[in-house]
Design a protein around this motif. Structure first.
Motif, PDB file in Angstrom:
ATOM      1  N   GLY A 106       3.750   5.511   5.960  1.00  0.00           N
ATOM      2  CA  GLY A 106       3.389   4.960   4.664  1.00  0.00           C
ATOM      3  C   GLY A 106       3.631   3.463   4.583  1.00  0.00           C
ATOM      4  O   GLY A 106       2.826   2.715   4.003  1.00  0.00           O
ATOM      5  N   TYR A 107       4.730   3.028   5.183  1.00  0.00           N
ATOM      6  CA  TYR A 107       5.040   1.593   5.199  1.00  0.00           C
ATOM      7  C   TYR A 107       3.970   0.816   5.967  1.00  0.00           C
ATOM      8  O   TYR A 107       3.537  -0.260   5.552  1.00  0.00           O
TER       9      TYR A 107
ATOM     10  N   SER B 125       0.711   0.855   3.883  1.00  0.00           N
ATOM     11  CA  SER B 125       0.801   0.029   2.676  1.00  0.00           C
ATOM     12  C   SER B 125       0.663  -1.451   2.987  1.00  0.00           C
ATOM     13  O   SER B 125       0.316  -2.249   2.119  1.00  0.00           O
TER      14      SER B 125
ATOM     15  N   ASN C 102      -1.551  -2.552   4.952  1.00  0.00           N
ATOM     16  CA  ASN C 102      -2.939  -2.683   5.426  1.00  0.00           C
ATOM     17  C   ASN C 102      -3.034  -2.805   6.942  1.00  0.00           C
ATOM     18  O   ASN C 102      -3.938  -3.439   7.472  1.00  0.00           O
TER      19      ASN C 102
END
Length: 389
Positions: A145-146, A149, A151
């Motif tokens: 997710g990091y 997030s 991009n």
């Protein structure tokens, strides 16, 4: 040195959990980049699961030849290679190819390492080790997710976890003398002298069929609840989607926190008592979801189910040498792992069909049936085991 090996085993269990949530967290980006249908995630998941079933069944013979230390190191190496392979994929067929070593590696290390801990360490360590698996299962999606997030490509998430696994692989190969030292210091244990058993011989052992069904039902229950709880709460109970997703995640938080607590409870209660206690808590959680007590009761019931699930899996595994003998435990644990993965493969999709063609409101009833079958099979198992002593 014994404590150092235990630390390495704890790290290994974190490693086991790290890749488990990656596919689900990255798939919304993967299927768009590879331009495939969203349903193709099921193909990858099935290949991985098939590999874990096969390697779990083969684990008995492999561990007999190589020992737990080498099996763990080689299996983590295979998983690391698969994750790095995922990070280089730009077509769907490449994902399918790399899913094969991922599944084979995951099944072997799971069965072999669980048996080693069951033979050599107290029940509290089994619960805490599976708590560490939960930590890894939470950290993996967080890393992905990091990455997403920021991009950055999903391949970077897989590459990051793959490199972490490479570091662990190096540590495991360096630790091989510790595994040998531990085994030689326990001259009386049966790990090194136990002969692999064929499936037909395993099935003839009193209680073997019952323990297989018990593992099948437990993992089917856990995975069905975790996969469909959010849909049940939002579609049937009218809980906002964001709240439903949050409480669905608390199901696994309940399992992880419950296993941490369960490690301390093993100092006072037996594995049998903790398994039965877990079953009672699950039934209470199901009742809270079934009774017309409102949304809050349903949300609370889901968390209770997570806490109830916490002791069952680790306590069942830790009991295997006691139930069947140390000389048969590796064979039985391999079969148990295979049964568990089959339950994971079959039952959540089955409830998906029920949700599609009948009603998602039947989730508590579906889980209740699995719970009843599991409890009955466990009690029959105990009766047969006690009769043979």
């Amino acid at each position: 040195m014994v404590h150092l090996l235990l630390v390495i085993i704890y790290i290994s269990f974190i490693s086991l959990g790290l890749p488990d949530g990656l596919l689900g967290s990255a798939w919304p980006k993967i299927y768009q980049d590879l331009m495939v249908p969203v349903s193709y995630a099921g193909i990858i998941s099935t290949i991985i699961s098939a590999g874990t079933v096969i390697s779990s069944l083969m684990c008995d013979r492999i561990t007999y030849k190589l020992g737990t230390g080498k099996v763990t190191a080689i299996s983590v190496l295979m998983t690391a290679a698969a994750l790095l392979g995922f990070s280089s994929c730009n077509t769907f067929w490449m994902l399918c190819l790399w899913a094969v070593p991922y599944g084979l590696g995951a099944g072997s290390v799971d069965a072999s390492l669980n048996n080693y801990v069951a033979l050599h360490y107290a029940s509290r360590h089994m619960s805490w080790l599976h708590c560490m698996w939960g930590v890894g299962a939470a950290v993996g999606p967080y890393i992905m997710g990091y990455v997403l997030s920021g991009n950055k490509p999903w391949t970077l998430g897989y590459r990051t976890i793959g490199l972490i696994q490479i570091v662990l692989t190096i540590i495991l190969f360096l630790s091989l003398p510790l595994w040998k030292e531990r085994r030689s210091s326990n001259a009386g244990n049966q790990e090194s002298s136990a002969k692999p058993l064929t499936l037909s011989k395993v099935f003839k052992i009193p209680g073997a069929k019952e323990v297989m069904v018990t593992f099948f039902c437990y993992c089917a229950l856990e995975q069905t609840a975790s996969l469909w709880a959010s849909s049940y709460l939002s579609i049937y109970k009218g809980v906002p989607v964001e709240t439903a997703a949050f409480f669905a995640s608390l199901f696994f938080v309940g399992i992880t926190a419950g296993r941490l607590l369960n490690g301390f409870l093993t100092l006072k209660f037996s594995d049998r008592q903790l398994i039965r206690g877990g079953e009672i808590i699950i039934l209470a959680g199901i009742a809270a979801m079934l009774l017309p007590l409102g949304k809050t009761a349903s949300l609370t019931g889901l968390i209770m189910m997570g806490f109830g699930c916490a002791p069952i899996y680790p306590c069942l595994i830790h009991s295997t040498p006691e139930y069947f003998g140390e000389d048969k435990s590796q064979s039985l644990i391999g079969i148990q792992m295979a049964s568990a993965y089959i339950g994971i493969c079959l039952m959540p999709p089955l409830f998906g069909l029920i949700a599609d063609y009948i009603n998602v409101a039947l989730l508590p009833e579906f889980i209740l049936i699995l719970m009843i079958v599991m409890a009955v099979m466990h009690e029959i198992l105990l009766r047969k085991v006690d009769l043979t002593k």
